[in-house]
Design a protein around this motif. Structure first.
Motif, PDB file in Angstrom:
ATOM      1  N   LEU B  29       0.979  -1.200  -0.077  1.00 17.69           N
ATOM      2  CA  LEU B  29      -0.050   0.030   0.038  1.00 17.69           C
ATOM      3  C   LEU B  29       0.662   1.404  -0.048  1.00 17.69           C
ATOM      4  O   LEU B  29       0.538   2.142  -0.641  1.00 17.69           O
ATOM      5  N   GLY B  30       2.093   1.263   0.708  1.00 15.43           N
ATOM      6  CA  GLY B  30       3.090   2.435   0.691  1.00 15.43           C
ATOM      7  C   GLY B  30       3.369   2.546  -0.583  1.00 15.43           C
ATOM      8  O   GLY B  30       3.514   3.941  -1.037  1.00 15.43           O
ATOM      9  N   TRP B  31       3.816   1.489  -1.327  1.00  6.90           N
ATOM     10  CA  TRP B  31       4.351   1.683  -2.618  1.00  6.90           C
ATOM     11  C   TRP B  31       3.205   2.375  -3.545  1.00  6.90           C
ATOM     12  O   TRP B  31       3.656   3.283  -4.353  1.00  6.90           O
ATOM     13  N   ILE B  32       1.935   1.922  -3.529  1.00 11.92           N
ATOM     14  CA  ILE B  32       0.846   2.275  -4.349  1.00 11.92           C
ATOM     15  C   ILE B  32       0.730   4.049  -3.854  1.00 11.92           C
ATOM     16  O   ILE B  32       0.563   4.622  -4.791  1.00 11.92           O
ATOM     17  N   GLY B  33       0.788   4.175  -2.694  1.00  9.68           N
ATOM     18  CA  GLY B  33       0.516   5.535  -2.386  1.00  9.68           C
ATOM     19  C   GLY B  33       1.537   6.469  -2.898  1.00  9.68           C
ATOM     20  O   GLY B  33       1.291   7.330  -3.419  1.00  9.68           O
ATOM     21  N   GLU B  34       3.012   6.062  -2.864  1.00  8.63           N
ATOM     22  CA  GLU B  34       3.872   6.838  -3.366  1.00  8.63           C
ATOM     23  C   GLU B  34       3.963   6.746  -4.878  1.00  8.63           C
ATOM     24  O   GLU B  34       4.138   7.993  -5.414  1.00  8.63           O
ATOM     25  N   THR B  35       3.626   5.809  -5.342  1.00  9.22           N
ATOM     26  CA  THR B  35       3.665   5.685  -7.178  1.00  9.22           C
ATOM     27  C   THR B  35       2.608   6.967  -7.746  1.00  9.22           C
ATOM     28  O   THR B  35       2.774   7.281  -8.434  1.00  9.22           O
ATOM     29  N   PHE B  36       1.426   6.639  -6.731  1.00 13.14           N
ATOM     30  CA  PHE B  36       0.056   7.286  -7.596  1.00 13.14           C
ATOM     31  C   PHE B  36      -0.251   8.870  -6.534  1.00 13.14           C
ATOM     32  O   PHE B  36      -1.246   9.455  -6.913  1.00 13.14           O
ATOM     33  N   GLY B  37       0.676   9.013  -5.510  1.00 16.81           N
ATOM     34  CA  GLY B  37       0.686  10.142  -4.971  1.00 16.81           C
ATOM     35  C   GLY B  37      -0.533  10.049  -4.201  1.00 16.81           C
ATOM     36  O   GLY B  37      -1.287  11.274  -4.214  1.00 16.81           O
ATOM     37  N   ILE B  38      -0.959   9.033  -3.268  1.00 13.11           N
ATOM     38  CA  ILE B  38      -2.191   9.287  -2.560  1.00 13.11           C
ATOM     39  C   ILE B  38      -1.824   9.295  -1.336  1.00 13.11           C
ATOM     40  O   ILE B  38      -0.963   8.457  -0.694  1.00 13.11           O
ATOM     41  N   GLY B  39      -2.200  10.421  -0.725  1.00 16.80           N
ATOM     42  CA  GLY B  39      -1.500  10.932   0.509  1.00 16.80           C
ATOM     43  C   GLY B  39      -1.661   9.994   1.550  1.00 16.80           C
ATOM     44  O   GLY B  39      -0.872   9.875   2.819  1.00 16.80           O
ATOM     45  N   MET B  40      -2.997   9.524   1.710  1.00 16.61           N
ATOM     46  CA  MET B  40      -3.528   8.936   3.110  1.00 16.61           C
ATOM     47  C   MET B  40      -2.774   7.662   3.250  1.00 16.61           C
ATOM     48  O   MET B  40      -2.652   7.076   4.388  1.00 16.61           O
ATOM     49  N   LEU B  41      -2.153   7.034   1.957  1.00 16.55           N
ATOM     50  CA  LEU B  41      -1.324   5.853   2.134  1.00 16.55           C
ATOM     51  C   LEU B  41       0.085   5.856   2.875  1.00 16.55           C
ATOM     52  O   LEU B  41       0.683   5.086   2.693  1.00 16.55           O
ATOM     53  N   ASP B  42       0.343   7.178   3.244  1.00 20.65           N
ATOM     54  CA  ASP B  42       1.772   7.205   3.882  1.00 20.65           C
ATOM     55  C   ASP B  42       1.566   6.691   5.476  1.00 20.65           C
ATOM     56  O   ASP B  42       2.519   6.471   6.031  1.00 20.65           O
TER      57      ASP B  42
END
Lengths: 260, 328
Positions: B29-42
């Motif tokens: 999920l962290g990788w998805i968040g970083e790749t797509f710029g989804i802040g809440m997945l930090d």
């Protein structure tokens, strides 16, 4: 198993249903009293009696759904309460699906339930599905397999329940007032289906409020009102006064008369 | 001695394995968040929230489908409120003996005992009645309230997370507990699917067919207890029953077969949970309430779809189905 004393109609061969001196009541007063009867393989038996005569209760006792206060019930040679070999018993009740629930389930899914006792905790195989499909064909509603069961007419739904019994390879078909809420035309076709199944060797035990239908279709009539009033063939029943005694009045006995 | 040691080792290994798995989930999920710029997945707590949420959205409608079609929707509510008593017992024991048991563990135990009690009452009285269910519900809640007030000297602190659920408090331990509950529930249901379906559709016919109906009813009640406690972390005691009922009611609007209804209810619940959690993060609203509101919106949509669909069916000629399609 100790040999039992002979009672009426017992031929000594292993009966499929054996009711012995059974009494039962929900409260202190008995609903059925001291009833003995046996059903042999291949018979087509109709049970009649006025409302509250205990005919449905007797059926529930035979199926092991109640424990008799006195006497004993054997089904397929086992005590009814042991629920042994139950895949061989098919059960069709009054059509209650219609008004009680709108559960999403297809006709095919319902018929496949007949295979569940065979499968146990195992998987449903393609053989199970074949048998279900064959059963639907036998009762003539295979074109409705993917319909929701709630979308069928009363008569079609009862056929689906018979198909469920056939899919389970039932040897005994027990029906509790199956034609309630089914239109007259479908009722005739329904009884024709039962006759066909009986001709193919199915034992049938039918509780029915329509005396005319029972006299016309079955090969043996059991008339009760708490106690057993008559047990024999339909012609003898029509000539006897058992109906008057059981129902307590002089009812008209034209063919097709319905007492409820 | 060696037996106890063995159990400890096995549990330890199991815990470690699940811990590792959840770490990998977090990484993904962290990788998805970083790749797509989804802040809440930090945030790791959001990873836990999404994990717990999507597992709940599988098992709640799974059990709920069987309950709703037996008109037993209320049992989830009753068990959730007794689970609250279980939470209180856990807090009480921890405060009194200085232990560190998760209140969710005691909640599972108490809710499962309560589920058996409801089952036995219904077997004796021969009916599920809403009065006895309401009595169990209020008794559980009252017991919980009293225990907590005793515990804190009249000040009921820290129970909001149990009443309303909380995304941020889904700890690693609680996520692992939920994974265990999920595995147990899905395994038992897949093993007893046929029997549960038969009992749900027609209890009398199931008894005639030789199924031990009371036994399956007890299994169902205990599974419900597990699901309710699992879902409590996010949904809270008060809203947990909604996850058992609302997606199922939505799926029933358009599903034709039971299997279809099961799958559809899981899909609807997943949408509700994912959208709900995202919205609640975005607008800093409570997650349980948001999820339920989304689920209800989906339900209303499903009702409309169902209406359109049934109008079409009545307008069309009744179609005949070829034999090959006769499957489950």
């Amino acid at each position: 198993m100790t040999p039992e004393p002979t009672h009426n109609r017992s031929t000594g061969a292993d009966p499929i249903v054996d009711v012995e001196d059974v009494s039962f009541g929900y409260t202190a007063s008995p609903v059925v009293e001291d009833i003995s009867l046996t059903v042999e393989r291949g018979e087509y038996v109709g049970m009649i009696g006025p409302n509250g005569s205990g005919k449905s209760t007797l059926l529930r006792l035979i199926l092991g759904l109640h424990e008799p206060d006195e006497g004993q019930v054997e089904l397929l040679g086992h005590p009814a309460r042991a629920f042994a070999e139950r895949e061989k018993v098919g059960y069709v009740a009054q059509d209650v699906t219609e008004n009680t629930k709108r559960m999403p389930i297809t006709v095919a899914e319902v018929v496949l339930m007949g295979r569940f006792p065979h499968a146990g905790f195992g998987r449903i195989t393609s053989d199970d599905r074949d048998r279900a499909r064959q059963a639907l064909r036998t009762v003539g509603i295979d074109h409705l397999a993917d319909r929701k069961i709630t979308q069928l007419s009363g008569g079609q739904r009862q056929r689906a329940y018979i198909a469920r019994a056939l899919a389970g390879e039932a040897e005994l078909l027990v029906l509790d007032e199956p034609t309630v809420g089914v239109d007259a035309e479908s009722v005739d076709a329904f009884f024709d289906l039962l006759t066909d199944l009986n001709d193919d060797g199915m034992t049938i035990l039918l509780v029915e409020h329509d005396i005319g239908a029972v006299l016309e279709h079955t090969s043996r009539v059991i008339c009760l009102n708490r106690a057993l009033y008559f047990d024999g063939d339909p012609v003898a029943f029509a000539d006897s006064d058992a109906l008057d005694r059981a129902y307590g009045t002089n009812v008209r006995r034209d063919d097709g008369v319905v007492l409820s | 001695m060696t037996g106890a040691l063995l159990v400890t080792v096995v549990l330890g290994v199991l815990y470690g394995a699940l811990d590792w798995l959840i770490d990998r989930w977090s990484d993904a999920l962290g990788w998805i968040g970083e790749t797509f710029g989804i802040g809440m997945l930090d945030y790791v707590f959001m990873h836990h929230a999404f994990l717990v949420g999507s597992l709940i959205a599988v098992m709640a409608p799974l059990i709920g489908t069987f309950l709703v079609h037996r008109q037993l929707a209320l049992i989830g509510d009753a068990l959730a409120h007794t689970a609250f008593a279980g939470v209180a017992v856990g807090l009480f024991v921890n405060a009194t003996f200085g232990t560190g048991i998760s209140p969710y563990v005691t909640a599972v135990v108490v809710a499962m005992i309560a589920s058996l009690a409801i089952e036995l009452i219904s077997e004796v009285t021969d009916a599920y009645n809403d009065v006895s269910m309401a009595i169990v519900l209020s008794t559980g809640f009252a017991l919980g309230a009293v225990l907590i007030s005793l515990n804190t000297g009249g000040l009921a602190v820290g129970i909001n997370q149990y009443l309303f659920g909380n995304l941020a408090t889904v700890s690693r331990e609680n996520a692992i507990l939920l994974v265990v509950l999920f595995v147990v529930v899905t395994l038992v249901v897949s093993l007893t699917y046929k029997q549960l379906l038969y009992v749900t559709f027609d209890e009398t016919a199931a008894r005639v067919a030789g199924l031990r109906v009371p036994w399956y009813n007890r299994v169902m009640a205990m599974l419900t207890a597990m699901v309710v406690v699992g879902a409590m972390q996010i949904m809270g005691v008060i809203l947990v029953a909604a996850m058992l009922v609302v997606p199922v009611a939505g799926a029933a609007q358009f599903a034709r077969s039971f299997r279809e209804a099961l799958l559809a209810s899981v899909v609807l619940a997943q949408i509700a949970v994912l959208v709900g959690i995202t919205l609640s993060y975005q607008y800093e609203a409570t997650a349980g309430g948001t999820i339920v509101l989304v689920a209800v919106a989906i339900y209303i949509g499903a009702v409309l779809v169902g209406k359109v669909q049934s109008n079409q069916v009545t307008a069309e000629e009744p179609r005949s189905i070829p034999d090959e399609e006769l499957a489950d």
